[in-house]
Design a protein around this motif. Sequence first.
Motif, short mmCIF file in Angstrom:
data_model
loop_
_atom_site.label_atom_id
_atom_site.label_comp_id
_atom_site.label_asym_id
_atom_site.label_seq_id
_atom_site.Cartn_x
_atom_site.Cartn_y
_atom_site.Cartn_z
N SER A 294 1.16 -1.20 0.47
CA SER A 294 -0.08 -0.13 -0.25
C SER A 294 1.24 1.25 -0.10
O SER A 294 2.19 1.32 0.52
CB SER A 294 -0.68 -0.10 1.11
N ASP A 296 -1.26 4.59 1.11
CA ASP A 296 -1.35 4.99 1.93
C ASP A 296 -1.35 4.27 3.94
O ASP A 296 -1.95 5.11 4.36
CB ASP A 296 -3.05 6.37 1.54
N THR A 298 -4.02 2.48 4.03
CA THR A 298 -5.35 2.30 4.13
C THR A 298 -5.94 0.61 3.17
O THR A 298 -6.24 0.36 3.41
CB THR A 298 -6.58 3.57 3.94
N ASN A 299 -5.41 2.09 1.44
CA ASN A 299 -6.03 0.26 0.90
C ASN A 299 -4.81 -0.16 0.61
O ASN A 299 -3.44 -0.09 -0.16
CB ASN A 299 -6.16 1.31 -0.86
#
Length: 359
Positions: A294, A296, A298-299
């Motif tokens: 990832s 960030d 988060t994703n």
Amino acid sequence: GWEATKAGHDVIMTPVSHMYFDYYQGSPDHEPVAFNAFLPLEKVYEFNPVVDSMSVEQKKHVLGGQANLWSEYISTEAHSEYMLFPRLTALAEVIWSPKEKIDWENYTHRVRKMMQRFDVMEINYAKSAFAVQQESTIDLETGEITVALHSEFPDTEIRYVLGEAELTPEAALYQTPLKIDSTTRVKAAVFENGKQMGDTMNKFFDFHQAVAKSVTYKFEYSASYPSTGETALVDVLRGSKYFKDGRWQGWINNPAVVTIDLQELKEVQQVVVGTLEEQGTGIYFPEELKVEVSQDGTNFQQVAVTTRDYQTNPGAKIENFKLDFKKQQAQYLRVTIKPLSETPKGGGAWLFVDEILVN
């Protein structure tokens, strides 16, 4: 034994802590297969069948001591000799000598003379006490590793080389701890009169992109096997085949789900997971490993997965699982390591991991 003497019974003391000669006496990486516990020569020499906390009356019931050599892993006379000698000489001395005569350093000089007799007698004795041992620590601020070398025998001549150079009697003499801040190999051995006395210690320190970076866990590791805590899996310091060496982080009944923050975008293409298997103690290789990346935090996107079927393994074994994937930019990597779901004997499987390398 202590309770038996208190009840008025005569005893021969044979504690597991000092008298089980089927235990390893040196690093499992160099020793023949044995029960996965550790009993070096010096530990045998520390044995005293008469426990200080015994009363005067209790001490009268202690007849002596006894070593045990269980033979599950021993199939030859040469192997049994290896497990017995020179540890049997240490036992004989501490059993038959007055307490005030017990002197480890003095003994280490005399037992070397005894080893010369073993050579003449063609006894297959262990030279484990000559083996170089290393203790390494990492400064998480600088990423520098300090490597201290020693052997079980005091006042030994240790020589070492860095990298792939040949280890010879002319190699550098070890005097102070080594400082390492980049990928290298350390080889060291004990020498006497220009002759190498024991096995070569061969330790590879692999500095990778995740060294000393931030790590978070979905499932906490076991309090029984924490290694050095939250940075244990990114500290370069690897475990041995001895599962109690303090370098292995363990999980039971849960996968290891570890997220590493590289602190900035970096190009990554490989993750290597160091694992241990010792089926006799319930530790098994994982059945699946997965890597997600990832930018960030988060994703996440899955980039690699590998599986492994159960295989019978009679001893301790280390396996580095490599997961390669297409080069890409990432700051976060989430590594999921699933334990064996069904063990041959039933019950949960221990999962042991010592390092997650990011390249």
